[in-house]
Design a protein around this motif. Structure first.
Motif, PDB file in Angstrom:
ATOM      1  N   ARG A   1       0.829  -1.210   0.000  1.00  0.00           N
ATOM      2  CA  ARG A   1       0.000   0.000   0.000  1.00  0.00           C
ATOM      3  C   ARG A   1       0.864   1.261   0.000  1.00  0.00           C
ATOM      4  O   ARG A   1       0.574   2.234  -0.705  1.00  0.00           O
ATOM      5  N   LEU A   2       1.925   1.247   0.799  1.00  0.00           N
ATOM      6  CA  LEU A   2       2.781   2.428   0.871  1.00  0.00           C
ATOM      7  C   LEU A   2       3.525   2.643  -0.447  1.00  0.00           C
ATOM      8  O   LEU A   2       3.753   3.780  -0.865  1.00  0.00           O
ATOM      9  N   LYS A   3       3.865   1.548  -1.103  1.00  0.00           N
ATOM     10  CA  LYS A   3       4.514   1.663  -2.412  1.00  0.00           C
ATOM     11  C   LYS A   3       3.581   2.351  -3.404  1.00  0.00           C
ATOM     12  O   LYS A   3       4.019   3.193  -4.193  1.00  0.00           O
ATOM     13  N   GLN A   4       2.292   2.019  -3.343  1.00  0.00           N
ATOM     14  CA  GLN A   4       1.333   2.660  -4.237  1.00  0.00           C
ATOM     15  C   GLN A   4       1.247   4.157  -3.979  1.00  0.00           C
ATOM     16  O   GLN A   4       1.156   4.961  -4.908  1.00  0.00           O
ATOM     17  N   ALA A   5       1.294   4.554  -2.700  1.00  0.00           N
ATOM     18  CA  ALA A   5       1.252   5.983  -2.369  1.00  0.00           C
ATOM     19  C   ALA A   5       2.452   6.712  -2.967  1.00  0.00           C
ATOM     20  O   ALA A   5       2.316   7.794  -3.555  1.00  0.00           O
ATOM     21  N   LEU A   6       3.629   6.114  -2.832  1.00  0.00           N
ATOM     22  CA  LEU A   6       4.841   6.760  -3.338  1.00  0.00           C
ATOM     23  C   LEU A   6       4.867   6.769  -4.864  1.00  0.00           C
ATOM     24  O   LEU A   6       5.305   7.746  -5.486  1.00  0.00           O
ATOM     25  N   ILE A   7       4.378   5.696  -5.482  1.00  0.00           N
ATOM     26  CA  ILE A   7       4.309   5.657  -6.945  1.00  0.00           C
ATOM     27  C   ILE A   7       3.366   6.742  -7.456  1.00  0.00           C
ATOM     28  O   ILE A   7       3.624   7.384  -8.483  1.00  0.00           O
ATOM     29  N   ASN A   8       2.260   6.982  -6.741  1.00  0.00           N
ATOM     30  CA  ASN A   8       1.347   8.063  -7.125  1.00  0.00           C
ATOM     31  C   ASN A   8       2.072   9.406  -7.138  1.00  0.00           C
ATOM     32  O   ASN A   8       1.893  10.228  -8.043  1.00  0.00           O
ATOM     33  N   LEU A   9       2.896   9.641  -6.120  1.00  0.00           N
ATOM     34  CA  LEU A   9       3.649  10.898  -6.050  1.00  0.00           C
ATOM     35  C   LEU A   9       4.675  10.979  -7.177  1.00  0.00           C
ATOM     36  O   LEU A   9       4.873  12.042  -7.778  1.00  0.00           O
ATOM     37  N   LEU A  10       5.321   9.860  -7.473  1.00  0.00           N
ATOM     38  CA  LEU A  10       6.301   9.838  -8.557  1.00  0.00           C
ATOM     39  C   LEU A  10       5.636  10.110  -9.912  1.00  0.00           C
ATOM     40  O   LEU A  10       6.193  10.816 -10.758  1.00  0.00           O
ATOM     41  N   LYS A  11       4.445   9.564 -10.103  1.00  0.00           N
ATOM     42  CA  LYS A  11       3.723   9.813 -11.356  1.00  0.00           C
ATOM     43  C   LYS A  11       3.381  11.289 -11.492  1.00  0.00           C
ATOM     44  O   LYS A  11       3.463  11.863 -12.583  1.00  0.00           O
TER      45      LYS A  11
END
Length: 217
Positions: A113-123
């Protein structure tokens, strides 16, 4: 009252319907290319694209589900993020440089879940920089928190957007859902953390994910 299972069923049915509509429209356009010139066709395809993106965001977020927490070393988590970036369809001209403070204590997180949050920010950074350029990912201890700090060099956040940046459906992108940042913040807050940002108009933006250190560390 609807249960989590009820919501899952509704989501599944909605996803199937949108997928069918999208496939049908693509087939129609393939067999009858002239429909693309119809005034309402472009608007219809844009709305379907929006729905697809919306469903994808919701599917990945799993907001509302219990966290699957485990004790993770920050270095291991950042390594997972680096691998994920390589697997994403980011431009080869987009680079993420990472610096990691040594001997950081472990943190209790749901890595997926935390990886998804960070990937959203990277996108967001990827799109803000025109799909090219360098972002900097710094990971360090800040008092009783691990700070995962992401800095890009895009145009920054407009003053008109700052106050409602984390409200759902707030977006300036043509096909944006306005869910990426609210979902990211919710995931981080579910970890008893905080998501902060500092905008540099015309120069870029920095997002900070603050996660509490394991109390026994």
């Amino acid at each position: 009252m609807l249960t989590t299972l009820d919501y899952m069923k509704i989501f599944h049915e909605t996803k199937n319907s949108v997928t069918l509509i999208n496939s049908s429209l693509q087939l129609i356009e393939k067999k009858h290319p002239d429909v693309a010139a119809y005034p309402l066709w472009k608007d219809t395809m844009q709305e379907v694209t929006y729905l697809k993106n919306l469903i994808a965001e919701l599917s990945l977020s799993r907001t509302g589900y219990p966290l699957n927490l485990s004790l993770v070393a920050p270095a291991d988590f950042i390594r997972e993020i680096s691998d994920a970036i390589h697997n994403l369809s980011f431009s080869q001209n987009f680079v993420c440089k990472t610096t990691l403070e040594e001997n950081l204590p472990p943190i209790f997180i749901d890595s997926l879940r935390l990886k998804q949050a960070l990937i959203n920010l990277l996108k967001n950074s990827y799109e803000a920089m025109g799909e090219t350029g360098t972002v900097i990912l710094n990971v360090f201890r800040k008092d009783d928190f691990i700070d995962i700090e992401l800095t890009d060099f895009g145009g920054g956040i407009p003053d008109t957007t700052k106050d409602n940046l984390f409200e759902i459906f707030t977006t300036s992108k043509e096909y944006g859902t306005g869910l990426g940042l609210p979902i990211a913040r919710q995931i981080i807050e579910d970890h008893s953390g905080r998501l902060l940002f500092e905008s540099r108009p015309g120069d870029g933006c920095t997002f900070s994910i603050l996660l509490p250190v394991n109390p026994e560390s």
